[in-house]
Design an enzyme around this catalytic site. Structure first.
Site, mmCIF file in Angstrom:
data_model
loop_
_atom_site.group_PDB
_atom_site.id
_atom_site.type_symbol
_atom_site.label_atom_id
_atom_site.label_comp_id
_atom_site.label_asym_id
_atom_site.label_seq_id
_atom_site.Cartn_x
_atom_site.Cartn_y
_atom_site.Cartn_z
ATOM 1 N N ASP A 1 0.830 -1.207 0.000
ATOM 2 C CA ASP A 1 0.000 0.000 0.000
ATOM 3 C C ASP A 1 0.863 1.257 0.000
ATOM 4 O O ASP A 1 1.973 1.258 0.519
ATOM 5 C CB ASP A 1 -0.911 -0.025 1.248
ATOM 6 C CG ASP A 1 -2.056 0.954 1.135
ATOM 7 O OD1 ASP A 1 -2.394 1.376 0.008
ATOM 8 O OD2 ASP A 1 -2.627 1.301 2.185
ATOM 9 N N GLY A 2 0.334 2.310 -0.592
ATOM 10 C CA GLY A 2 0.998 3.615 -0.516
ATOM 11 C C GLY A 2 1.548 4.151 -1.832
ATOM 12 O O GLY A 2 2.234 5.180 -1.832
ATOM 13 N N ASN A 3 1.206 3.516 -2.935
ATOM 14 C CA ASN A 3 1.691 4.014 -4.238
ATOM 15 C C ASN A 3 1.181 5.430 -4.524
ATOM 16 O O ASN A 3 1.922 6.284 -5.020
ATOM 17 C CB ASN A 3 1.211 3.109 -5.377
ATOM 18 C CG ASN A 3 1.819 1.724 -5.321
ATOM 19 O OD1 ASN A 3 2.715 1.482 -4.519
ATOM 20 N ND2 ASN A 3 1.341 0.830 -6.167
ATOM 21 N N ARG B 1 -0.446 9.613 -10.123
ATOM 22 C CA ARG B 1 -0.610 8.338 -9.394
ATOM 23 C C ARG B 1 -0.028 7.165 -10.159
ATOM 24 O O ARG B 1 0.555 6.249 -9.577
ATOM 25 C CB ARG B 1 -2.106 8.045 -9.183
ATOM 26 C CG ARG B 1 -2.729 8.681 -7.996
ATOM 27 C CD ARG B 1 -4.161 8.173 -7.839
ATOM 28 N NE ARG B 1 -4.207 6.927 -7.088
ATOM 29 C CZ ARG B 1 -4.195 6.853 -5.759
ATOM 30 N NH1 ARG B 1 -4.141 7.940 -5.038
ATOM 31 N NH2 ARG B 1 -4.239 5.682 -5.146
ATOM 32 N N GLU C 1 -12.295 -4.823 -4.264
ATOM 33 C CA GLU C 1 -12.862 -3.496 -4.013
ATOM 34 C C GLU C 1 -12.146 -2.407 -4.835
ATOM 35 O O GLU C 1 -12.647 -1.289 -4.953
ATOM 36 C CB GLU C 1 -12.770 -3.141 -2.522
ATOM 37 C CG GLU C 1 -13.740 -3.916 -1.626
ATOM 38 C CD GLU C 1 -13.330 -5.364 -1.391
ATOM 39 O OE1 GLU C 1 -12.113 -5.643 -1.350
ATOM 40 O OE2 GLU C 1 -14.219 -6.234 -1.263
ATOM 41 N N ASN C 2 -10.988 -2.738 -5.382
ATOM 42 C CA ASN C 2 -10.244 -1.734 -6.146
ATOM 43 C C ASN C 2 -10.932 -1.349 -7.461
ATOM 44 O O ASN C 2 -10.574 -0.345 -8.085
ATOM 45 C CB ASN C 2 -8.799 -2.181 -6.413
ATOM 46 C CG ASN C 2 -7.909 -2.125 -5.184
ATOM 47 O OD1 ASN C 2 -6.984 -2.920 -5.012
ATOM 48 N ND2 ASN C 2 -8.150 -1.167 -4.290
ATOM 49 N N LEU D 1 -6.598 -4.673 7.503
ATOM 50 C CA LEU D 1 -6.344 -5.795 6.607
ATOM 51 C C LEU D 1 -7.006 -5.635 5.238
ATOM 52 O O LEU D 1 -6.650 -6.344 4.288
ATOM 53 C CB LEU D 1 -6.780 -7.117 7.252
ATOM 54 C CG LEU D 1 -6.005 -7.486 8.527
ATOM 55 C CD1 LEU D 1 -6.501 -8.807 9.093
ATOM 56 C CD2 LEU D 1 -4.504 -7.570 8.242
HETATM 57 C C1 IPE Z 1 -5.390 -2.802 -0.222
HETATM 58 O O1 IPE Z 1 -5.071 -1.466 -0.345
HETATM 59 C C2 IPE Z 1 -5.349 -3.464 -1.572
HETATM 60 C C3 IPE Z 1 -4.034 -3.601 -2.179
HETATM 61 C C4 IPE Z 1 -2.913 -3.229 -1.649
HETATM 62 C C5 IPE Z 1 -4.033 -4.222 -3.477
HETATM 63 P P1 IPE Z 1 -6.186 -0.338 -0.506
HETATM 64 O O2 IPE Z 1 -5.461 0.949 -0.614
HETATM 65 O O3 IPE Z 1 -7.118 -0.695 -1.609
HETATM 66 O O4 IPE Z 1 -6.981 -0.459 0.858
HETATM 67 P P2 IPE Z 1 -7.830 0.619 1.653
HETATM 68 O O5 IPE Z 1 -8.850 1.151 0.690
HETATM 69 O O6 IPE Z 1 -6.899 1.678 2.099
HETATM 70 O O7 IPE Z 1 -8.427 -0.128 2.801
HETATM 71 C C1 IPE Z 2 -1.548 0.377 -3.412
HETATM 72 O O1 IPE Z 2 -1.364 1.748 -3.421
HETATM 73 C C2 IPE Z 2 -1.772 -0.170 -4.796
HETATM 74 C C3 IPE Z 2 -3.112 -0.717 -5.025
HETATM 75 C C4 IPE Z 2 -4.101 -0.715 -4.162
HETATM 76 C C5 IPE Z 2 -3.342 -1.332 -6.313
HETATM 77 P P1 IPE Z 2 -2.574 2.770 -3.364
HETATM 78 O O2 IPE Z 2 -2.973 3.138 -4.749
HETATM 79 O O3 IPE Z 2 -3.675 2.228 -2.508
HETATM 80 O O4 IPE Z 2 -1.877 4.005 -2.664
HETATM 81 P P2 IPE Z 2 -2.493 4.963 -1.564
HETATM 82 O O5 IPE Z 2 -3.016 4.100 -0.455
HETATM 83 O O6 IPE Z 2 -3.580 5.746 -2.225
HETATM 84 O O7 IPE Z 2 -1.338 5.814 -1.142
HETATM 85 MG MG MG Z 3 -4.116 2.389 -0.542
#
Ligand code: IPE
Ligand code: IPE
Ligand code: MG
Length: 227
Positions: A16-18, A29, A63-64, A182
């Site tokens: 997480d955190g991209n 992004r 959910e993505n 989680l």
């Molecule tokens: C969880 O991260 C899914 C992946 C890392 C693929 P999200 O960024 O989607 O989760 P939430 O929305 O913060 O709970």
């Molecule tokens: C995780 O990074 C990658 C995926 C969920 C595919 P995010 O895109 O959720 O990055 P943040 O949480 O918005 O920083």
């Molecule tokens: Mg995220």
């Protein structure tokens, strides 16, 4: 007991955190996701220096799909490019691909690429399990449904139908980016896993961070309800 004997066989990571990484650098992004893929590549390369038998990565949750269409498209295109560019390296490095989630629900060309990759890596000895279109509730529900079709619903019969059935028990679950949740990942499998929440954004996560996480794991006392 010294940490020597207690090594993690199965490690899972919520990458997480991209988005935040990109935002901090005033980049789009998509750039964060691109650098995220590079972090994955380096980590997979470093597996041979560890005793990890299986690394499971949360790449795309069920959910993505709620994200804006152009971001979902970016992620799918990255997936296509990653499979194409890295498959030869997986084969050469003895990496066996496994997929968790409803991946048959992805675009037909991605499904075909994944089927090909699964077949070509099937003899690998170290597993890279990727969660794609994955949600833990859906995983448990489909496993329970299949177990019921076959007969008695027990912990064992559900477990046999989880996407993770062929994988070793989960030892360590890591989430990057500082979020402490989680997000519907491996809820069943994490019952007795150790958890580690690190304040590093995914594109900045290096093999050294993994090494530290493994050292931390080695120091922990796991009880499994006993004493
Ligand atoms: C969880 O991260 C899914 C992946 C890392 C693929 P999200 O960024 O989607 O989760 P939430 O929305 O913060 O709970
Ligand atoms: C995780 O990074 C990658 C995926 C969920 C595919 P995010 O895109 O959720 O990055 P943040 O949480 O918005 O920083
Ligand atoms: Mg995220």
């Amino acid at each position: 007991m010294s940490g020597e004997g207690r090594h993690a066989r199965h490690v899972a990571i919520i990458m997480d955190g991209n988005g935040r990484w990109a935002k901090r650098k005033h980049l789009p992004r998509a750039m964060g996701h691109r650098r995220g893929v590079e972090a994955v590549r380096e980590l997979v390369r470093s597996l041979k220096d560890t005793r990890i038998e299986c690394l499971t990565l949360y790449a795309f949750s069920s959910e993505n799909w709620k994200r804006p269409e152009d971001e979902v498209d970016d992620l799918m295109n990255l997936m296509r490019r990653f499979i194409k560019s890295d498959l030869p390296e997986f084969i050469a490095n003895d990496v066996k691909l496994h997929i968790l989630g409803d991946w048959q629900g992805l675009a037909p060309d991605i499904v075909a690429m994944l089927e090909d990759a699964l077949e070509k890596t099937s003899h690998g000895s170290r597993t890279l399990a990727v969660a794609l279109n994955y949600g833990s509730h859906a995983e448990i529900a489909q496993a329970a449904r299949k177990a019921a079709e076959e007969g008695e619903v027990t912990e064992e019969s559900i477990e046999r139908h989880l996407y993770s059935a062929p994988l070793p028990p989960l030892d360590l679950l890591i989430r990057t980016s500082g979020e402490i949740r989680l997000s519907n990942f491996l809820l069943w499998q994490a019952a007795y896993a150790e958890m580690l929440f690190v304040d590093v954004l995914w594109p900045d996560f290096t093999p050294d961070h993994l090494k530290h996480a493994l050292a931390d794991f080695a120091e922990r006392e796991r009880r499994f309800g006993g004493r």
